[in-house]
Design a protein around this motif. Structure first.
Motif, PDB file in Angstrom:
ATOM      1  N   TRP A  89      -4.045   8.188  -1.539  1.00  0.00           N
ATOM      2  CA  TRP A  89      -2.984   8.197  -0.522  1.00  0.00           C
ATOM      3  C   TRP A  89      -1.886   9.104  -1.075  1.00  0.00           C
ATOM      4  O   TRP A  89      -1.321   8.846  -2.130  1.00  0.00           O
ATOM      5  CB  TRP A  89      -2.472   6.775  -0.333  1.00  0.00           C
ATOM      6  CG  TRP A  89      -1.392   6.558   0.680  1.00  0.00           C
ATOM      7  CD1 TRP A  89      -0.329   7.361   0.963  1.00  0.00           C
ATOM      8  CD2 TRP A  89      -1.254   5.417   1.547  1.00  0.00           C
ATOM      9  NE1 TRP A  89       0.469   6.815   1.941  1.00  0.00           N
ATOM     10  CE2 TRP A  89      -0.083   5.617   2.315  1.00  0.00           C
ATOM     11  CE3 TRP A  89      -1.987   4.250   1.720  1.00  0.00           C
ATOM     12  CZ2 TRP A  89       0.363   4.681   3.256  1.00  0.00           C
ATOM     13  CZ3 TRP A  89      -1.553   3.324   2.654  1.00  0.00           C
ATOM     14  CH2 TRP A  89      -0.393   3.538   3.421  1.00  0.00           C
TER      15      TRP A  89
ATOM     16  N   THR B 154      -5.825   3.291  -3.692  1.00  0.00           N
ATOM     17  CA  THR B 154      -5.946   2.400  -2.542  1.00  0.00           C
ATOM     18  C   THR B 154      -7.033   1.362  -2.832  1.00  0.00           C
ATOM     19  O   THR B 154      -7.923   1.607  -3.650  1.00  0.00           O
ATOM     20  CB  THR B 154      -6.333   3.186  -1.265  1.00  0.00           C
ATOM     21  OG1 THR B 154      -7.591   3.854  -1.494  1.00  0.00           O
ATOM     22  CG2 THR B 154      -5.279   4.222  -0.906  1.00  0.00           C
TER      23      THR B 154
ATOM     24  N   TYR C 262      -2.795  -5.653  -5.243  1.00  0.00           N
ATOM     25  CA  TYR C 262      -1.775  -4.991  -4.431  1.00  0.00           C
ATOM     26  C   TYR C 262      -0.744  -5.970  -3.868  1.00  0.00           C
ATOM     27  O   TYR C 262      -0.282  -5.834  -2.750  1.00  0.00           O
ATOM     28  CB  TYR C 262      -2.448  -4.203  -3.300  1.00  0.00           C
ATOM     29  CG  TYR C 262      -3.231  -3.019  -3.821  1.00  0.00           C
ATOM     30  CD1 TYR C 262      -2.696  -1.748  -3.790  1.00  0.00           C
ATOM     31  CD2 TYR C 262      -4.493  -3.184  -4.386  1.00  0.00           C
ATOM     32  CE1 TYR C 262      -3.392  -0.660  -4.285  1.00  0.00           C
ATOM     33  CE2 TYR C 262      -5.203  -2.115  -4.902  1.00  0.00           C
ATOM     34  CZ  TYR C 262      -4.647  -0.854  -4.852  1.00  0.00           C
ATOM     35  OH  TYR C 262      -5.335   0.220  -5.366  1.00  0.00           O
TER      36      TYR C 262
ATOM     37  N   LEU D 134      -4.255  10.643   3.744  1.00  0.00           N
ATOM     38  CA  LEU D 134      -5.317  10.256   2.811  1.00  0.00           C
ATOM     39  C   LEU D 134      -6.249  11.439   2.561  1.00  0.00           C
ATOM     40  O   LEU D 134      -6.461  12.271   3.454  1.00  0.00           O
ATOM     41  CB  LEU D 134      -6.136   9.092   3.361  1.00  0.00           C
ATOM     42  CG  LEU D 134      -5.413   7.772   3.657  1.00  0.00           C
ATOM     43  CD1 LEU D 134      -6.421   6.713   4.067  1.00  0.00           C
ATOM     44  CD2 LEU D 134      -4.598   7.292   2.476  1.00  0.00           C
TER      45      LEU D 134
ATOM     46  N   MET E 268      -5.358   2.213   6.953  1.00  0.00           N
ATOM     47  CA  MET E 268      -4.600   3.011   5.991  1.00  0.00           C
ATOM     48  C   MET E 268      -4.403   4.452   6.462  1.00  0.00           C
ATOM     49  O   MET E 268      -3.384   5.076   6.154  1.00  0.00           O
ATOM     50  CB  MET E 268      -5.273   2.964   4.628  1.00  0.00           C
ATOM     51  CG  MET E 268      -5.010   1.658   3.898  1.00  0.00           C
ATOM     52  SD  MET E 268      -5.594   1.663   2.183  1.00  0.00           S
ATOM     53  CE  MET E 268      -7.353   1.438   2.442  1.00  0.00           C
TER      54      MET E 268
ATOM     55  N   LEU F 265       0.858  -1.180   0.000  1.00  0.00           N
ATOM     56  CA  LEU F 265       0.000   0.000   0.000  1.00  0.00           C
ATOM     57  C   LEU F 265       0.895   1.230   0.000  1.00  0.00           C
ATOM     58  O   LEU F 265       1.467   1.581   1.030  1.00  0.00           O
ATOM     59  CB  LEU F 265      -0.903   0.003   1.230  1.00  0.00           C
ATOM     60  CG  LEU F 265      -1.759  -1.251   1.446  1.00  0.00           C
ATOM     61  CD1 LEU F 265      -2.395  -1.218   2.826  1.00  0.00           C
ATOM     62  CD2 LEU F 265      -2.828  -1.350   0.367  1.00  0.00           C
TER      63      LEU F 265
END
Length: 294
Positions: free
Chosen positions: A191, A204, A29, A147, A136, A5
């Motif tokens: 992000w 993301t 991912y 974010l 996250m 990530l």
């Protein structure tokens, strides 16, 4: 299993015979898009008796107003140098009753304890909702980023970020650019992270669709509003920065975290042009924005 990530490598470790991981939003991912700057080990457990959180102080709560759209309440606690994510699931047919996740940044370790409602196999994406979204926020914070609710596109070596409250046009704008041949980084949540001193946007994992990881530098920030005519006005100063910050995801709960977040947003916004953008839902706005780069 490893997930990547932005700048984070997340090693997923299954400590339960009941859990079965099935990559859905996270399926793209599994390979890094940049060199990882932080490596977290993420341990998943199932239990009928969750670890107590009495010694932690509750800091934030997100309560559902629609059990169909948001079938859970979440809480953020803090203590002993750890952030704790606690989620209560509200619908009786949910496979999970409650979960507690302990995030220890010093040890680069995350322990997730899940209380299931059944003895049957529990098939989940490791970043299932709302755990993934909440994790996250703090992983971005711990690695120097943040974010933001925004869509991002790139076309002919120029990339733009469009931010607004929900329902104002982030996805519409992304769709207009896609029709013009642009690559959509993401249409709802980005992000932001510095790469070699330059702010980049990363997509993301999303709930309703899967993407492969994407990134791009950012040439302009556009604050969207609905309008009968296309209007572009460059903004400067603290007010412009604060309007961008208003659309950032800010689950922070102490002065240190808030100040660091503010510093990053100011660094981003003072080094990237900001525009007020009223627009009609047609392709004219795409050409007007592209004209700014001539």
């Amino acid at each position: 299993m490893d997930l990547f990530l932005g700048p984070v490598k997340l090693t997923v470790l299954n400590k339960s015979n009941q859990l079965v991981f099935k990559l859905l939003p996270s399926s793209g991912y599994t390979k890094p898009i940049i060199q990882s700057s932080a490596h977290y080990k993420c341990h998943y457990h199932t239990t009928n008796n969750l670890p107590p959180v009495n010694s932690y102080q509750k800091k934030l709560t997100g309560e559902s107003t629609d059990k169909e759209m948001m079938p859970y309440n979440w809480h953020i606690l803090y203590g002993n140098g750890e952030i704790v994510i606690n989620v209560d699931y509200l619908k009786q047919n949910e496979a999970i009753e409650e979960l507690v996740a302990f995030v220890n940044n010093d040890k680069k370790e995350i322990n997730i304890w899940i209380k299931p409602t059944t003895q049957e196999a529990l098939i989940i994406d490791p970043l299932f909702q709302p755990l993934g979204s909440l994790l996250m926020v703090y992983l971005a914070y711990y690695t120097g980023g943040f974010l933001i609710h925004a869509s991002g596109v790139t076309l002919n070596h120029h990339s733009f970020l469009f931010t607004a409250v929900s329902g104002t046009g982030k996805s519409t704008m992304a769709g207009l650019w896609k029709k013009a041949g642009a690559d959509v980084i993401n249409d709802d949540r980005l992000w932001l992270h510095k790469v070699n001193g330059i702010w980049h946007m990363f997509n993301t994992p999303m709930v309703f669709y899967a993407q492969t990881p994407k990134k791009s530098k950012i040439d302009g920030i556009f604050l969207l509003k609905q309008s009968k005519t296309n209007e572009l006005h460059q903004l400067t100063g603290l007010n412009a920065s604060m309007r961008v910050m208003a659309n950032c995801i800010q689950h922070f709960f102490n002065q240190e975290m808030t100040q660091e977040h503010l510093d990053r947003v100011l660094d981003f916004t003072t080094n990237t042009p900001i525009y007020d953008c009223g627009f009609k839902p047609d392709g004219e706005i795409v050409e007007e924005i592209r004209g700014l780069m001539v």
